[in-house]
Design an enzyme around this catalytic site. Sequence first.
Site, PDB file in Angstrom:
ATOM      1  N   TYR A   1       0.836  -1.204   0.000  1.00 21.58           N
ATOM      2  CA  TYR A   1       0.000   0.000   0.000  1.00 21.58           C
ATOM      3  C   TYR A   1       0.874   1.260   0.000  1.00 21.58           C
ATOM      4  O   TYR A   1       0.462   2.303  -0.515  1.00 21.58           O
ATOM      5  CB  TYR A   1      -0.935  -0.002   1.205  1.00 21.58           C
ATOM      6  CG  TYR A   1      -2.114  -0.924   1.033  1.00 21.58           C
ATOM      7  CD1 TYR A   1      -3.275  -0.501   0.409  1.00 21.58           C
ATOM      8  CD2 TYR A   1      -2.065  -2.238   1.492  1.00 21.58           C
ATOM      9  CE1 TYR A   1      -4.364  -1.348   0.246  1.00 21.58           C
ATOM     10  CE2 TYR A   1      -3.137  -3.099   1.341  1.00 21.58           C
ATOM     11  CZ  TYR A   1      -4.278  -2.650   0.711  1.00 21.58           C
ATOM     12  OH  TYR A   1      -5.349  -3.501   0.545  1.00 21.58           O
TER      13      TYR A   1
ATOM     14  N   GLU B   1      -8.004  -7.416   5.435  1.00 25.17           N
ATOM     15  CA  GLU B   1      -7.123  -8.465   4.904  1.00 25.17           C
ATOM     16  C   GLU B   1      -6.385  -9.191   6.020  1.00 25.17           C
ATOM     17  O   GLU B   1      -6.216 -10.420   5.969  1.00 25.17           O
ATOM     18  CB  GLU B   1      -6.154  -7.844   3.889  1.00 25.17           C
ATOM     19  CG  GLU B   1      -6.868  -7.433   2.604  1.00 25.17           C
ATOM     20  CD  GLU B   1      -6.149  -6.343   1.829  1.00 25.17           C
ATOM     21  OE1 GLU B   1      -4.924  -6.167   2.034  1.00 25.17           O
ATOM     22  OE2 GLU B   1      -6.807  -5.678   1.012  1.00 25.17           O
TER      23      GLU B   1
END
Length: 393
Positions: free
Chosen positions: A98, A140
């Site tokens: 990310y 996640e």
Amino acid sequence: MLSTESAATVRATIPAVAGALDAITARFYLTMLGERPELLDGMFNRGNQASGEQRRALAGSIAAFATLLVDHPDERPDAMLARIAHKHVSLGVTEDQYVIVHKYLFDAIAHTLGEAATPDVVAAWDEVYWLMAGALIALEARLYAESGITGGDVWRPWRVVERDEQTPDTASFTLEPADGGPAPAFLPGQYVSVRVRLADGVRQSRQYSLIGAADDRRRITVKRLRADAAPAGEVSTHLHERTRPGDVLMVSAPAGDVALSEGEHPVVLASAGIGCTPMMGMLQHLADQGSTRPVLALHADRAAQDHAHREEAAALVERLPRGHRHTWYESGAGGRTGRMDLAGLDIPENAEAYLCGPLPFMREVRAQLIGAGVPPRRVHYEVFGPDLWLAAD
């Protein structure tokens, strides 16, 4: 929740940013994958990159998330986030990635918006990004923990033990763990990613529904995508041309947020083409459980000879005391003629409906189901590849 200052800035700039998102995401992928080509090795689908579908889906998700933050500040778009999180988990996305995405995305924003990318605007959209990223990272992490794995540990070797030709363009592969370990449990309707190394040495992954289980064996069905030029269809072609019993494939842990719900309420399964595969997993589960739930299995295809799992689906519905099946074919005999039309069918208002197939098909059938009285919240859809339904809204 966005800060008050950022919410005002995002609200004011959504039209300008949304209008530039296609250009922003195009530059984002171009620069990121140009400088980090290793991300194409097993992570990003280069077929979706070539078609532009990935960037349209990314743009749609960013715009939808930002709009929800400012219009419904007390809500979180869990359905959208869950879909993305499950796809990420099936590919082994990790938290550090990310940070990489953030770098290239905001470089693309600054380049595309130019002088309009003031410090206040960048800071506000940075807050949007990290709210979305933070929520996905948390989702996640929970999914990885539930599966007993980590982001870098989703892949296992599975051996092909059987291959069955369904139609000229579809083949089923029965797999078992090649490492001697147990097969993970999965929910009916979920999928796995299959990763192969192609002729040029690059690894690519695609998602395939789990359509059956017996002990430690699992089954998937792959439709060969016949395209004019690579990279479209390169993984399905590889599997069709090169994969035989005895071969080993790298397969991810099961994932997917569209799974058959428990209960006694009626079920409607509507599919078209290879969209029948998640429905096969659900039908198998219902039949194996001896379910007495009302089940309406609906399928549309080009012709009976193109209908994968046709006889198997019919046999599964026969095992359901309250199961009914209807098919539509564009040409030939064996079913109703033309497009799927729910007129005249008894659609229970309290049904839970599951859709899978081309986007226009799912939009049309969803509208028919809602028109028949099924609440929108009870109509679920599965799409493989980028979610262009969201991008189109």
